[in-house]
Design an enzyme around this catalytic site. Structure first.
Site, PDB file in Angstrom:
ATOM      1  N   HIS A  24       0.845  -1.199   0.000  1.00  0.00           N
ATOM      2  CA  HIS A  24       0.000   0.000   0.000  1.00  0.00           C
ATOM      3  C   HIS A  24       0.878   1.246   0.000  1.00  0.00           C
ATOM      4  CE1 HIS A  24      -3.464  -2.328   1.861  1.00  0.00           C
ATOM      5  NE2 HIS A  24      -2.468  -3.012   2.377  1.00  0.00           N
ATOM      6  N   THR A  26       0.613   5.077   1.973  1.00  0.00           N
ATOM      7  CA  THR A  26      -0.121   5.597   3.133  1.00  0.00           C
ATOM      8  C   THR A  26      -1.056   6.743   2.780  1.00  0.00           C
ATOM      9  OG1 THR A  26       1.723   7.077   3.561  1.00  0.00           O
ATOM     10  CG2 THR A  26       1.671   4.989   4.790  1.00  0.00           C
ATOM     11  N   GLU A  90       2.385  -0.786   4.697  1.00  0.00           N
ATOM     12  CA  GLU A  90       2.025   0.575   4.309  1.00  0.00           C
ATOM     13  C   GLU A  90       3.319   1.349   4.061  1.00  0.00           C
ATOM     14  OE1 GLU A  90      -0.802   2.184   3.765  1.00  0.00           O
ATOM     15  OE2 GLU A  90      -2.360   0.854   4.572  1.00  0.00           O
TER      16      GLU A  90
HETATM   17 ZN    ZN Z   1      -4.129   0.459   0.615  1.00  0.00          ZN
END
Ligand code: ZN
Length: 227
Positions: A24, A26, A90
């Site tokens: 991901h 952030t 993240e």
């Molecule tokens: Zn995400």
């Protein structure tokens, strides 16, 4: 790689084998990210196993043997709700479509991913995914500037070779064979766009053109021996 333990209260028991790694961005600076992912007063509590700062420092918020809440509604290779079986990282970046990932951060990410894969051999290369792969349209992270090709060279995830013979037949079926969700809540065009975002970031238009179909063919060939 520098690793700092910074526990989050947002986690749950893990009942299933870990076999997916989700990357991901952030969308927030480091401090805010660490706050949000450790906040147990929000109506919708979130967390991830790791937060990776721009300087390459890794923060461990949730132990890998616990479930963190990073994926939300998600689907990969016929399974849904992937928090149960995944590890989430993240990566601090305000938007990966517009901001490059610094080299030092990428190097640390590769090291972290290799560590994780080493501990969880069920995470096969195909199961190293972006949030955008498992939640098409709803999510776009880690973004167009995320260096997937560099990661693949370093043994983290897949990257297609150019020049394969394009897949024939139904593109939706082929995308699902690789792992993408069925076109139930989103359209096939949305899923094609998600595939392009990951594997052909130069043009994300949701159209199954010759190059898109050739890249998908190569990827399916790379995983043909996997279960
Ligand atoms: Zn995400």
């Amino acid at each position: 790689m520098k690793l700092i333990e910074l526990p989050s209260p947002n986690h749950a028991a893990r009942a299933a084998t870990v076999d997916v790694l989700v990357l991901h961005f952030t969308e927030l600076p480091l401090d805010e990210s660490l706050n949000v992912l450790r906040d147990d007063q929000r109506p919708h509590r979130v967390s991830s196993h790791y937060v990776l700062a721009e300087d390459g420092t890794a923060y461990r918020l949730v132990s890998e043997d616990r479930v963190a809440w990073h994926a939300g509604r998600s689907h990969w290779r016929g399974r849904e709700a992937l928090n149960a079986t995944s590890i989430g990282i993240e990566i601090v970046n305000l938007h990966g479509d517009r901001h490059d990932y610094p080299e030092v951060q990428v190097a640390a990410l590769i090291a972290l991913c290799r560590d994780i894969i080493g501990r969880h051999p069920a995470i096969v290369p195909r199961n190293i995914v972006g949030h955008s792969d498992i939640a098409p349209k709803r999510k776009v992270d880690p973004g167009l500037r995320f260096p997937w090709a560099t990661l693949a060279i370093e043994g983290v995830g897949l990257w297609p070779h150019a020049g394969a013979t394009p897949i024939e037949g139904d593109i939706q079926t082929a995308l699902q064979r690789f792992g993408y969700p069925p076109a139930v809540e989103v359209t096939t065009a949305d899923i094609i766009a998600s595939f392009q975002r990951r594997f052909r970031p130069g043009r994300v238009d949701g159209i199954a053109d010759h190059e898109t179909c050739a890249l998908l063919a190569d990827l399916l060939d790379q995983v043909r021996h996997e279960a």
